[in-house]
Write a protein that holds these residues in place. Structure first.
Motif, short mmCIF file in Angstrom:
data_model
loop_
_atom_site.label_atom_id
_atom_site.label_comp_id
_atom_site.label_asym_id
_atom_site.label_seq_id
_atom_site.Cartn_x
_atom_site.Cartn_y
_atom_site.Cartn_z
N LEU A 106 13.61 99.29 -68.64
CA LEU A 106 13.91 100.05 -67.42
C LEU A 106 15.41 100.05 -67.12
O LEU A 106 15.97 101.09 -66.75
N ALA A 107 16.04 98.90 -67.26
CA ALA A 107 17.47 98.81 -67.01
C ALA A 107 18.27 99.68 -67.97
O ALA A 107 19.22 100.36 -67.56
N ARG A 108 17.87 99.71 -69.25
CA ARG A 108 18.56 100.56 -70.22
C ARG A 108 18.37 102.04 -69.88
O ARG A 108 19.27 102.86 -69.99
N LYS A 109 17.14 102.38 -69.46
CA LYS A 109 16.84 103.77 -69.11
C LYS A 109 17.69 104.21 -67.91
O LYS A 109 18.25 105.31 -67.92
N LYS A 110 17.79 103.34 -66.90
CA LYS A 110 18.58 103.68 -65.70
C LYS A 110 20.07 103.82 -66.02
O LYS A 110 20.76 104.61 -65.41
#
Length: 114
Positions: A106-110
């Protein structure tokens, strides 16, 4: 070297054999243990495609994995560092590893990473 070269790369799947590689592996594992909270070790057995590995998992689910010569080598490190050790074939992986991996995705996607 061609795509279908017959040349083998034994180092790709073998446990570290020279002294400096072993020392670097042990140093990495000990550093992880000393700088994280609640670390546990999970021994992953050798398969046809991968060597025996040890996966260290912290309380928050952060993890690291390194090749080891065998399960006894992993157990020795765990004993020296006074951490619990489990056979992943018997216990499975803790849920916190999956939760950590999900948070990282999720952090990479954001952040726009892949």
């Amino acid at each position: 070297m061609g795509l279908f070269s017959r040349r083998k790369h034994p180092a790709a799947n073998d446990a570290p054999t020279d002294r400096s590689a072993r020392d670097a592996t042990i140093a990495h594992l000990k550093e992880f243990i000393l700088t994280r909270v609640g670390v546990e070790a999970y021994v992953e057995p050798r398969t046809n495609s991968t060597p025996t590995t040890v996966m260290l998992v912290a309380t928050d689910g952060e993890w690291t994995r390194r090749r080891v010569p065998d399960g006894e080598a992993a157990a020795q490190i765990a004993r020296e560092m006074n951490i619990p050790i489990y056979d992943v074939q018997r216990t499975g992986y803790p849920q916190r590893v999956r939760d950590y991996n999900s948070r990282q995705r999720l952090a990479r996607k954001k952040s726009g990473g892949h």
